[in-house]
Design an enzyme around this catalytic site. Structure first.
Site, mmCIF file in Angstrom:
data_model
loop_
_atom_site.group_PDB
_atom_site.id
_atom_site.type_symbol
_atom_site.label_atom_id
_atom_site.label_comp_id
_atom_site.label_asym_id
_atom_site.label_seq_id
_atom_site.Cartn_x
_atom_site.Cartn_y
_atom_site.Cartn_z
ATOM 1 N N LYS A 50 41.422 47.764 44.538
ATOM 2 C CA LYS A 50 41.711 46.296 44.972
ATOM 3 C C LYS A 50 43.165 46.370 44.889
ATOM 4 O O LYS A 50 43.515 45.656 45.959
ATOM 5 C CB LYS A 50 40.572 45.670 44.012
ATOM 6 C CG LYS A 50 39.358 45.602 44.391
ATOM 7 C CD LYS A 50 38.287 45.091 43.735
ATOM 8 C CE LYS A 50 39.034 45.275 41.632
ATOM 9 N NZ LYS A 50 38.137 46.489 41.691
ATOM 10 N N ASP A 234 44.655 38.660 42.304
ATOM 11 C CA ASP A 234 44.083 39.780 41.742
ATOM 12 C C ASP A 234 43.009 39.814 40.651
ATOM 13 O O ASP A 234 43.509 38.390 40.052
ATOM 14 C CB ASP A 234 44.706 40.761 41.454
ATOM 15 C CG ASP A 234 44.327 42.415 41.657
ATOM 16 O OD1 ASP A 234 43.294 42.565 41.844
ATOM 17 O OD2 ASP A 234 45.718 43.126 41.661
ATOM 18 N N GLN A 269 33.784 43.485 35.458
ATOM 19 C CA GLN A 269 35.099 43.557 34.878
ATOM 20 C C GLN A 269 35.436 42.131 34.300
ATOM 21 O O GLN A 269 36.777 41.915 33.754
ATOM 22 C CB GLN A 269 36.438 44.178 35.255
ATOM 23 C CG GLN A 269 36.193 46.089 36.412
ATOM 24 C CD GLN A 269 37.074 46.311 36.699
ATOM 25 O OE1 GLN A 269 38.219 46.458 36.135
ATOM 26 N NE2 GLN A 269 37.169 46.718 37.777
#
Ligand code: ATP
Ligand code: MG
Length: 768
Positions: A50, A234, A269
């Protein structure tokens, strides 16, 4: 060669440079990098690329001339990640990245407010308040307006204000339903006015003020909407409500021509719920922005399959997931090794031995088995307080290490405060310690009074402590009371042992109460109680970090170099000073990395040790009774496992000193959630490792003795059953042995001091 953005220069081989950027990416990754300038969501598991995709997309957008460096806004979660991203970008493109808006939310908001301080109604030199300053500001207010501190503890007021700001609420927006909330809102309002008067902002304010400026100022908002054509985020799963609202201001409503949002995240996460993170932002984003492009990345490039299978199996136990699968083509790799140790000290020592072995093999060129550099080894722990024992073991082994994303144990503010009190007990003339704690916890002593005291002391040429008696007025009363308190404590500690001294200090200094009401104070209190453990092991664990400072002789601590006598407190303080000194690896020095699991997000290492895998610690006791809490702990464990590339160790200890007492632990439930085929349980027996296969041992592994542990050389006479004499602990009987040669340790039952483990190479035992 220089490629200014927009100039499509062919490479010598004829390939277009932008296609070179895509080399090595898989199809989904390439597709994600080259998506059109629309809103997109990349939802993918750990290690699937990612961050790599996000960084490559920035490079690709720049290189194909779709945007200039100034038109990109990229948000990452930590400063380290932002730095990493800029480094990777400049490696991909010959580009000056300094002017680019790549950073954390707070960093970017600070930059924005610095640029528009006038419009944001701030002084040009506005200062940022840290949590401590924020609290003193609230306390000052409380005093001024005679707020009942029992009913409205300042720390709760502080959390209330922070929580409101995270939700984007000003005092007038808060839904007031009861008198208590009304009072808190009133305090919020007063606090705001005070900050405004003083020209300061707290962290929440940085974010909220930027958001409001964008929301309320049309020209500014339009300017930035036109400017940032591409907004890349992100770790989107850990954004909170206000951060998402801020992004929406920059991107504009979906129907308008705002920047394209490229969000990257992994719901598995999400580990910051306690700070207001909202996984739901992902679903909201898809709905509100009518996201057409959603790409899943399913190949993991980071880890071998034993590690990946472990992560997949574990996270499968969570019910609330969007659900995705990760696979790798890298093969099984090494099994995940699990180690059980009798004590936390033994756990740390085992780990250091294992590290040494890995480094030896790595430096011999055996890449498959070993690790070539120390920085490729990470030690992860759930709770900060665990680091002390590990630090000590590394220190003793002269293994450079760096505590990352946090301070080393003896450098933490709360520990330094406690040590300053201890130093004042030992030496009232220590002005540095005096200054550190004279008004900590706050006791109404202002900067002016302290200045006055310093002036007097300077004029009289005496320490601050001695100048206090000359002070008059209110300042004099408070400072005199502080000095009297220290003097009384000093008397009370006469004849007490180190543990009692520290406990007394924790009880009477007000430090524990002070942290009790702080939002993240539980961690600090854990560290303070850990200081008792540090002292305890300093006194009793022979050969564990103490010999450089003092040796016990007839109940005294003797400096081994000078022969001078030190009180146990002085010896311990010296030890603490040394440990907080130079041992942390120098900048640029190759060092083992220590950090909490939270701080490890987004990072990767060849070899990872996850320590303290015990019920109550991981999963943490605060979250075990709550379903969501347990799921968040499992996500944390998922993050921890997926940091490892090639080797993963999980360890747990039967006993651990935590919160000032020895805890007897059962191993973490997470072990039962891992796939048996990927695991190997190991047991240490000198001089070789004995490894028991999981299948052949259903329960805890039984050691297979290769060679009986015991002492060699001058201590060869020490064995179980022998009567011994120790200069400090007196007479006792050896009841057990561990290790061989220099590592040999004896467990001795002393008639007056009980059971102790002693390192035979250090402890001077004589036979009775
Ligand atoms: P996390 O969820 O932990 O943040 P991530 O999805 O952001 O992980 P990255 O850190 O971008 O993953 O990538 C993981 C590792 O895999 C990195 O070392 C990266 O360089 C490597 N990698 C990613 N894609 C590829 C690929 N196509 N070929 C080879 N290596 C790759
Ligand atoms: Mg990442």
């Amino acid at each position: 060669m220089h490629f200014p953005p927009g100039v499509n220069t062919p490479t010598p081989s004829g390939a277009h440079p932008s296609s070179l950027l895509l080399q090595g990416l898989n199809d989904e990754q390439s597709a994600a990098v080259t998506l059109p300038a629309d809103h997109s969501l990349i939802l993918a598991g750990a290690g699937s690329g990612k961050t790599r995709v996000l960084t490559t997309r920035i490079a690709w957008l720049l290189q194909t001339g779709q945007v200039s460096p100034g038109g990109v806004l990229a948000v990452t979660f930590t400063n380290k990640a932002a730095k990493e991203m800029l480094t990777r970008l400049s490696a991909m493109l010959p580009l000056n990245v300094r002017g680019m808006w790549v950073g954390t939310f707070h960093g970017l908001c600070n930059r924005f407010l610095r640029a528009h301080w006038k419009l944001a109604n701030l002084p040009q030199t506005f200062q940022i308040l840290d949590t401590q300053d924020q609290l003193s500001a609230i306390k000052r207010l409380g005093k001024q307006f005679q707020v009942d501190e029992e009913r409205f503890p300042p720390k709760q007021t502080m959390w209330f204000i922070a929580g409101c700001k995270e939700d984007g609420l000003r005092p007038k927006d808060v839904d007031v339903r009861d008198p208590d909330t009304r009072k808190k809102v009133e305090l919020y309002e007063l606090y705001e006015a005070q900050c405004q008067r003083e020209g300061v902002v707290d962290f929440g304010e940085l974010m909220l003020r930027s958001y409001e400026l964008l929301r309320d100022n049309d020209p500014i908002r339009e300017h930035y909407r036109r400017r940032f054509r591409h907004i890349l985020i992100d770790e989107f799963q850990d954004t909170n409500k206000l951060q998402y609202a801020w992004i929406k201001q920059l991107a504009g409503p979906v129907a308008q021509d705002g920047g394209a949002v490229f969000a990257v995240g992994d719901d598995d996460q999400s580990i910051y719920a306690f700070r207001g993170a909202r996984v739901g932002n992902m679903a909201d984003f898809v709905r509100e922005y009518q996201v057409q492009h959603q790409i899943k990345l399913e190949q993991n490039y980071r880890s071998f399959s034993n590690i990946l299978d472990s992560a997949n199996h574990l996270i499968d136990h969570n019910k609330n997931r969007l659900g995705k699968n990760l696979h790798t083509t890298q093969g099984a790799g090494e099994p995940v090794r699990i180690y059980e140790s009798p004590t936390d000290f033994a756990e740390a020592q085992w780990m250091v031995e294992e590290m040494k072995q890995l480094l030896r093999e790595g430096q011999n060129g055996d890449d498959a088995q070993g690790v070539a550099h120390r920085h490729e080894i990470a030690v992860l722990y759930r709770s900060n307080a665990q680091s002390r024992v590990i630090e000590t073991a590394l220190f003793n082994a002269a293994m450079p290490y760096r505590v990352y994303g946090g301070l080393r144990f003896f450098e933490r503010a709360e520990i330094k405060h406690a040590l300053a009190y201890l130093r004042l007990l030992e030496n009232p003339r220590d002005d540095t310690s005096f200054m550190r704690v004279v008004n900590f916890p706050p006791r109404g002593i202002g900067a002016r009074s302290i200045e006055q005291l310093q002036d007097i002391a300077r004029a009289m040429g005496c320490p601050l402590h001695d100048a206090v008696s000359t002070l008059t007025g209110k300042a004099g009363v408070n400072i005199t009371a502080f000095v009297a308190k220290i003097d009384v404590l000093r008397e009370q500690t006469q004849g007490q042992n180190l543990r009692q001294i520290i406990e007394l200090l924790l009880d009477h200094s007000g430090l524990v109460e002070h942290y009790q009401s702080e939002r993240e104070g539980a961690d600090r209190i854990e560290n303070l109680t850990e200081l008792v453990n540090a002292a305890e092991s300093f006194v009793t664990q022979e050969g564990f970090g103490r010999e450089a400072v003092a040796m016990p002789v007839n109940g005294e601590m003797i400096n081994p170099d000078t022969g001078e006598t030190l009180s146990p407190l002085a010896a311990f303080l010296t030890h603490a000073a040394l440990e907080s000194g130079d041992n942390q690896a120098q900048a640029g020095q190759d060092a083992v990395q220590l950090m909490t699991v939270h701080a490890s997000k987004g990072l990767e290492f060849d070899c990872v040790f996850i320590t303290g895998m015990e019920e109550g610690l991981f999963p943490h006791e605060n979250s075990m009774n709550d379903y969501d809490g347990l799921e968040e702990e499992r996500r944390l464990m998922y993050v921890a496992i997926t940091r490892a590339r090639r080797r993963l160790y999980l360890s747990h200890s039967q006993t651990r000193m935590l919160h000032g007492q020895t805890r007897y632990n059962i191993k973490s439930r997470f072990f039962d959630e891992l796939p048996a085929h990927a695991l190997k349980w190991i047991t240490r027996q000198q001089p070789t490792w004995v490894e028991n296969d999981w299948h052949s041992k259903a329960s805890a592994p039984t050691p297979v003795v290769q060679r009986a542990p015991g002492a060699t050389g001058p201590n060869a006479w020490v064995r179980s059953g022998v009567q011994v004499f120790h200069t400090k602990f007196g007479e006792g009987t050896v009841v057990g042995m561990e290790g061989v040669g220099d590592d040999a340790r004896a467990q001795v039952n002393f008639s007056r001091h009980g059971m102790k483990w002693l390192a035979l190479s250090v402890a001077k035992l004589t036979q009775v």
